[in-house]
Enzyme design. Sequence first.
Site, PDB file in Angstrom:
ATOM      1  N   LYS A  18      18.854 -22.159   1.624  1.00  0.00           N
ATOM      2  CA  LYS A  18      18.281 -23.328   2.531  1.00  0.00           C
ATOM      3  C   LYS A  18      18.285 -23.810   3.699  1.00  0.00           C
ATOM      4  O   LYS A  18      18.728 -22.789   4.468  1.00  0.00           O
ATOM      5  CB  LYS A  18      18.317 -24.958   1.702  1.00  0.00           C
ATOM      6  CG  LYS A  18      17.111 -25.576   1.422  1.00  0.00           C
ATOM      7  CD  LYS A  18      16.058 -25.597   0.442  1.00  0.00           C
ATOM      8  CE  LYS A  18      15.379 -26.122  -0.057  1.00  0.00           C
ATOM      9  NZ  LYS A  18      14.028 -25.307  -0.844  1.00  0.00           N
ATOM     10  N   ASP A  74       8.158 -24.522   2.176  1.00  0.00           N
ATOM     11  CA  ASP A  74       8.964 -25.902   0.795  1.00  0.00           C
ATOM     12  C   ASP A  74       7.940 -27.106   1.903  1.00  0.00           C
ATOM     13  O   ASP A  74       7.298 -26.382   2.436  1.00  0.00           O
ATOM     14  CB  ASP A  74      10.301 -26.163   1.546  1.00  0.00           C
ATOM     15  CG  ASP A  74      10.838 -27.068   0.318  1.00  0.00           C
ATOM     16  OD1 ASP A  74      10.697 -27.917   0.798  1.00  0.00           O
ATOM     17  OD2 ASP A  74      11.286 -26.639  -0.899  1.00  0.00           O
TER      18      ASP A  74
END
Length: 392
Positions: free
Chosen positions: A54, A94
């Site tokens: 991430k 995202d």
Amino acid sequence: MVNNGYRVQFNSALGPYKGGLRFHPTVNLSVLKFLGFEQIFKNALTGLNMGGGKGGADFNPKGKSDNEIRKFCVAFMRELNKHIGADTDVPAGDIGVSGREIGWLFGTYRAQRGRWEGVLTGKGGSWGGSLIRPEATGYGLVYYVDHMIKYATGGKESFAGKRVAISGSGNVAQYAALKVIELGGTVVSMSDSKGSLIATDEKGFQPDHISAIAEIKVQRKPLTALENHPFKYVAGARPWKEVGKVDVALPSATQNEVDEEEAKVLIDAGCKFIAEGSNMGCTIEAIEVFENHRRANKGDAIWYAPGKAANAGGVAVSGLEMAQNSQRLRWTSEEVDERLKGIMKDAFENCLATAKEYVTPAEGEFPSLVAGANIAGFTKVAAAMRDQGDWW
């Protein structure tokens, strides 16, 4: 202005690190470590060769001009490019990172490294992106729940005739709503950060209403623009207490959007199936309400599916985009959709079988899909690490 950027590369036992980039003022190392940890097991449940990671930055795109956002993307990728690659780490979008930002990031990577490779997913369709990627999370969510319904009813029921409450109004919520409508269900709610839009007639939301919502979101207007159509707008409220009788609930907006009290309201409203289109859409207390109901009611219990399984369709199609890039191929919408259906079917069956194996239910009790998802994801990654000599 100085911003901090991060990339957490958590586990690559199953494949290159894979996970989104988030541009939001709340981003910090702790948040990204947690999200990266969750991503490992979500990616494992897709059955594709992807590890977990991430990244992002505490940059706030709100209030910035297009050029300021573009310049930040360039600055961010000038450093990030040293740590990623098609066989190393493949980020995606995202929160705050849409297809536009992916384009700017990809262009900078290509300029810095002097080569074209499938280093980011969510790319434009004419330069390496996959068809069905925008729809994938919403479609996959509905495919997963369809298997839940059919298993729970012995194949006697499907989405047809079901009242479905959806929260959110972004990509996930929009495409989940369209797929529910296609399968014969009735969508009775959507929402934004200011309140909920509740259908006031029996037909619920129709495809033209979803198109109008998509246009409103592009214009960054609130859903109040659709008030006084066949809807009412309830300011400051989430849908769950406003929709009345409901068969399926799909939280698809943000984290912690179903709390303990709302979980009880959904059960009292007759809800039998709840699945997270958002990451961690239900609080721990809400999940415990669902799990206690499952244990106590056995054959008449609510089915709850966690986001790491139910919303894995998005990252699954990102994995399919990586495969297409590696082969220099472009699959049709039908080919990608069929593969997505297969992935979500396998994910459901994996969670179900694992729950039965490791969390033996009492006679007639429904298996715990949350336990099945957690264990299935973990055991797959752990087995790969052991096979590769990561521990003895």
